[in-house]
Scaffold this active site. Structure first.
Site, mmCIF file in Angstrom:
data_model
loop_
_atom_site.group_PDB
_atom_site.id
_atom_site.type_symbol
_atom_site.label_atom_id
_atom_site.label_comp_id
_atom_site.label_asym_id
_atom_site.label_seq_id
_atom_site.Cartn_x
_atom_site.Cartn_y
_atom_site.Cartn_z
ATOM 1 N N SER A 133 53.774 11.635 49.958
ATOM 2 C CA SER A 133 52.670 10.671 49.976
ATOM 3 C C SER A 133 52.994 9.467 50.850
ATOM 4 O O SER A 133 54.150 9.070 50.958
ATOM 5 C CB SER A 133 52.416 10.196 48.532
ATOM 6 O OG SER A 133 51.569 9.072 48.525
ATOM 7 N N TYR A 158 56.004 6.420 40.232
ATOM 8 C CA TYR A 158 55.364 7.553 40.918
ATOM 9 C C TYR A 158 55.868 7.628 42.362
ATOM 10 O O TYR A 158 56.361 8.668 42.805
ATOM 11 C CB TYR A 158 53.829 7.428 40.898
ATOM 12 C CG TYR A 158 53.211 8.322 41.936
ATOM 13 C CD1 TYR A 158 52.735 7.800 43.136
ATOM 14 C CD2 TYR A 158 53.175 9.691 41.741
ATOM 15 C CE1 TYR A 158 52.226 8.637 44.113
ATOM 16 C CE2 TYR A 158 52.667 10.531 42.713
ATOM 17 C CZ TYR A 158 52.200 9.994 43.904
ATOM 18 O OH TYR A 158 51.718 10.822 44.878
ATOM 19 N N LYS A 162 58.439 10.481 44.593
ATOM 20 C CA LYS A 162 58.164 11.131 45.886
ATOM 21 C C LYS A 162 59.331 10.878 46.849
ATOM 22 O O LYS A 162 59.763 11.762 47.581
ATOM 23 C CB LYS A 162 56.856 10.623 46.485
ATOM 24 C CG LYS A 162 55.612 11.090 45.744
ATOM 25 C CD LYS A 162 55.529 12.614 45.704
ATOM 26 C CE LYS A 162 54.302 13.092 44.956
ATOM 27 N NZ LYS A 162 54.258 14.567 44.844
#
Ligand code: WQD
Length: 345
Positions: A133, A158, A162
């Site tokens: 992302s 989050y 990644k």
């Protein structure tokens, strides 16, 4: 033909009943690949299988299992010992929730990745595509953002999962026959033009476009625009909104690159965006143009954690992958609106 050759290739798509996963399954089937989906239905519905079949005429194999169960992952790869490649979408992805419940994110997003890679590393040459992302860039200094922009300290658990995921894959690829590509998504929006599949947010949508279409259909009273005093032309945040079908197609192109072993380096990274930035107000205008109706909204205070601006430099994906986003913002918004009207009818 190439479709017959691809037929021999069974591709595992984890999170394949999710928003981006389901659209990628459609594009893989369109290219003749046989698809096996793993999904634990924590953020997806099994009826998505019928939507996929309605589009392609093929129902993917579906295994309802939780990738946090190491033994279940092992058993899966024993049962399907002919998996040629994996596209790994399955992960929790709500930034705000990750701040409240970090361990849920570290367990789900890291353990699942580790268990899959453990199975792949003993294979002769597995192809692996990771759903990363633009969030790994945080607030990048320079726009558009290139793949070699510095990776900022993650602003949320989050985003950290990644970043860690990318590092795990790099380390494993060095000492195994895993061929990996990391795709850094910008903001996926829209739905398949057939309106057979699309985004199914659970509860109040956190993301802009589903909130807009739910407001347009009358499910929400009005849109709150989070901040109008940013240092941008109209004061609202800028993002790179990419049609989910364009994003899905990038995965098939990347997979073919791995299958053809065209990736010189062990792990390649690509930004997947349109290369164009749009502000929140521009997205609202787009919706009003496409729907022909005014969108009720109010300007409120900024949302914690939002970056001011993020849009992709897509030269690498364009030249090395030979992939370029085709849809305009209006087309993507139009597909999102068509989908919203369909599921509420
Ligand atoms: C876009 C813009 C909001 C809702 C997130 C994740 C990112 C990726 C994509 C997973 C921002 C504004 C939003 C609303 C608003 N997901 N907004 N009112 O935050 O860019 O990215 O989704 O990989 O990791 O962070 O997307 O759609 O939430 O917000 O004004 O009701 O719309 O402030 O400027 P975001 P978003």
């Amino acid at each position: 033909s190439i479709k017959i050759v691809n037929k021999l290739k069974k591709i595992l798509v984890t999170g394949g009943l999710g928003f981006i996963g389901s659209h990628t399954v459609v594009e893989l089937q369109n290219e003749g690949f046989e698809v096996v989906i793993i999904d634990n239905l924590s953020n997806a519905e099994e009826k998505v299988l019928h939507g996929i079949e309605a589009i392609t005429g093929q129902k993917p194999i579906f295994e309802n299992l939780d990738l946090r169960e190491k033994e279940a992952v092992r058993a899966f790869f024993k049962k399907y010992n002919d998996i040629a490649g994996v596209i790994h979408f399955a992960a929790s992805k709500a930034v705000g929730e990750s701040v409240e419940n970090p361990l849920l994110y570290y367990e789900n997003n890291i353990n699942a990745l580790v268990y899959i890679l453990q199975e792949l590393q003993s294979k002769p040459g597995a192809d692996f595509i990771f759903s990363s992302s633009c969030t790994v860039y945080g607030q990048a200094e320079k726009m558009p953002i290139t793949e070699d922009a510095s990776i900022q300290l993650a602003a949320s658990p989050y985003g950290n999962t990644k970043q860690i995921g990318e590092e795990i894959i790099r380390d494993v690829a060095k000492v195994s026959n895993i061929n990996a590509i990391l795709l850094r998504y910008f903001n996926p929006i829209g739905a398949h033009p057939s309106a057979e599949i699309g985004e199914l947010p659970i509860g109040v949508p956190q993301n802009l476009v589903p909130f807009i279409t739910q407001t347009g259909i009358g499910m929400r009273k009005e849109l709150s625009v989070f901040g109008s005093d940013y240092p941008t032309p109209d004061g609202t945040c800028i993002r790179d909104y990419i049609h989910v079908v364009d994003l899905a197609k990038a995965h098939v192109v990347a997979l073919k690159r791995l299958i053809d072993k065209k990736n010189e380096t062990a792990v390649e990274v690509f930004n997947v965006g349109t290369g164009k930035g749009s502000s929140v107000l521009e997205v609202i205008r787009s919706f009003e143009k496409v729907s022909g109706q005014k969108l009720p909204y109010k300007l409120v205070e900024r949302r914690d954690g939002d970056v001011i601006e993020a849009y992709a430099d897509t030269q690498k994906a364009n030249s090395v992958l030979g992939w370029k986003a085709q849809s305009t913002l209006d087309e993507a918004i139009e597909s999102a609106w068509k989908w919203e009207k369909k599921i509420r009818s």
